[in-house]
Design an enzyme around this catalytic site. Structure first.
Site, short mmCIF file in Angstrom:
data_model
loop_
_atom_site.label_atom_id
_atom_site.label_comp_id
_atom_site.label_asym_id
_atom_site.label_seq_id
_atom_site.Cartn_x
_atom_site.Cartn_y
_atom_site.Cartn_z
N LYS A 20 13.00 -108.00 -0.60
CA LYS A 20 13.17 -108.55 -1.94
C LYS A 20 11.82 -108.86 -2.57
CE LYS A 20 14.30 -113.41 -0.68
NZ LYS A 20 13.46 -114.18 -1.58
N SER A 21 10.81 -109.15 -1.75
CA SER A 21 9.47 -109.37 -2.30
C SER A 21 8.97 -108.11 -3.01
CB SER A 21 8.50 -109.75 -1.18
OG SER A 21 8.84 -110.99 -0.62
N GLN A 172 2.35 -116.51 -5.65
CA GLN A 172 3.24 -116.09 -6.73
C GLN A 172 2.65 -116.35 -8.10
OE1 GLN A 172 6.83 -118.21 -5.74
NE2 GLN A 172 7.47 -116.70 -4.23
N ASP A 297 7.48 -117.51 5.51
CA ASP A 297 8.90 -117.24 5.66
C ASP A 297 9.31 -116.94 7.09
OD1 ASP A 297 9.44 -117.69 3.01
OD2 ASP A 297 9.34 -115.58 2.42
N LYS A 324 10.38 -125.14 -0.26
CA LYS A 324 11.20 -123.93 -0.31
C LYS A 324 12.62 -124.33 -0.74
CE LYS A 324 8.16 -120.86 1.16
NZ LYS A 324 7.81 -119.64 0.40
N ARG A 369 17.42 -119.08 5.19
CA ARG A 369 16.67 -118.81 6.42
C ARG A 369 17.04 -119.78 7.54
NH1 ARG A 369 13.53 -114.68 4.96
NH2 ARG A 369 12.79 -114.64 2.80
#
Length: 414
Positions: A20-21, A172, A297, A324, A369
């Site tokens: 997805k990144s 980001q 992550d 997160k 996660r």
């Protein structure tokens, strides 16, 4: 949805969903182009839906084709005429929000963003400070962020020049600015005022831009030079399999399951490919320390591995994990403790003592996660594991539970 998992080893082949990144980045590069781009292999996760939804609200066309392929009709490299008062709903996706705030300055008039869960509580100060310095209106109230460059039609709200951001909050912010800086009339530099963490993620951004014919170059380890006057070109690309999600299957294998992980690119720019090396470091007995600043992550699956190894593992430079989907240092420690392990959290670290996991009840805290880490930990427990709020995997890995069952996992809905 609450699940009960009866401990059982997994066996079989699995291909992780697309990154997805990388998918976020390809979608934005395609939307900024002046033509029609085709992206293959997109996973239908909640985070990717959020980016698609926001780009569509900015009038980028999205056309679904078979087998996870998407045709994107680009915005055209300039000012965007979005519907009046369009509200860009980012869901719970931090990537969507932080990547698109600078892109929102292409909208003629105000750009407004909202989200759910903890999203609008997550750090945005690097942008706020920079935007106020540049004379861009910034207002965050009632879970809605509104930005407005105050320029007339046909004029971008940002000027070429030097942009400085702290590099120890999130890469980001750098990605968001990097998407729009090539569109400025002149050249710019993007400078990290602290050592840049998660640099690999910024390289992923540059790769997506390169696919669209947009370039930048490093002047030193903390400074990017971005030529202005560039245009995004339409392109065709395939999203890679996700090393972040592969981390959970690596953890399953570490815990004596036999999972054949397929489809990964060993030369990927994804920082989480570090799991392949960290797996072997954790396989060696004794105390060890792991810096997760470049792969935050991975902490949940790495912590599960650490709980089953011989020795104490200390994960450091992890303060960003507190912001997160959950306070992931706290929820990872709680996960291991709930299952009979031993873990202690600190301001920016997590210490995990190897031993035996017995089973118990895990509150996922709406964190995908944590849910997946609990499922993998269950394969090594001596008793059943109850997972509360297991539906949160939809955020990044919608068919995780189906894949888990296909590998032999024994799960029941409560």
């Amino acid at each position: 949805m609450d699940l009960q998992i009866t401990p059982k080893k997994l066996s079989g082949a699995v291909t992780p969903p697309s990154s997805k990144s990388q998918a976020h980045r390809l979608l934005i590069a395609a939307a900024l182009s002046g033509g029609i781009s085709v992206i293959h292999g997109l996973a239908d996760s909640q985070d990717i839906r959020a980016t698609r939804r926001c780009l569509s609200a900015m009038c980028a066309g999205m056309e679904d084709l078979p087998d996870g392929t998407l045709r994107v009709h680009g915005l055209g490299n300039g000012i965007v005429i979005a519907p009046p008062y369009a509200l860009l709903d980012c869901g719970e996706s931090g990537s969507t929000l932080r990547f698109l705030i600078p892109v929102g300055l292409l909208i003629q008039g105000e750009a407004s963003f909202t989200g759910r869960g903890r999203l609008m509580e997550r750090p945005l100060k690097p942008y706020e400070d920079l935007f106020r310095e540049k004379g861009i209106a910034w207002k965050l109230a009632d879970n809605v962020l509104t930005v407005n460059g105050g320029r007339g039609y046909g004029t971008l709200a940002l000027d070429p020049g030097t942009y400085r951001l702290p590099g120890n909050v999130s890469s980001q912010f750098f990605t968001g600015l990097l998407f729009v800086m090539p569109l400025l009339e002149g050249d710019s530099t993007l400078v990290s005022t602290t050592p840049l963490e998660s640099r690999d993620y910024l390289e992923m951004t540059r790769q997506a831009q390169a696919a669209a014919g947009v370039t930048s170059r490093w002047l030193d380890e903390n400074t990017l030079f971005v030529p202005g006057g560039q245009t995004y070109q339409s392109f065709e690309a395939t999203a890679e399999a996700d090393w972040s999600q592969a981390g959970f299957w690596y953890a399953a294998d570490f815990l004596d399951s036999r999972v054949d992980i397929r489809g990964l690119n060993p030369d990927s720019a994804q920082g989480d490919k570090a799991v392949s090396e960290l797996y072997w470091r954790l396989a060696r007995p004794g105390d060890t320390e792991i810096d997760v600043s470049g792969c935050p992550d991975l902490l949940p699956p790495l912590a599960v591995m650490a709980a089953a190894r011989s020795g104490t593992t200390r994960f450091v430079n992890a303060a960003r994990l507190r912001m997160k989907e959950s306070d992931r240092l706290s929820t990872t420690a709680a996960l291991l403790t709930a299952l009979g392990g031993r873990a202690e959290e600190g301001p920016d670290f997590l210490t995990v003592h190897g031993g035996t996991l017995t089973g118990g009840m895990v509150d996922c805290a709406n964190d995908h996660r944590i849910a997946m880490a609990a499922a993998i930990a269950a394969t090594a427990c001596t008793g059943p594991v109850t997972v509360l709020g297991a539906q949160c995997v939809q955020k990044s890995y919608p068919d995780f539970w189906e894949v888990y069952k296909n590998l032999g996992g024994d799960i029941h809905v409560l």
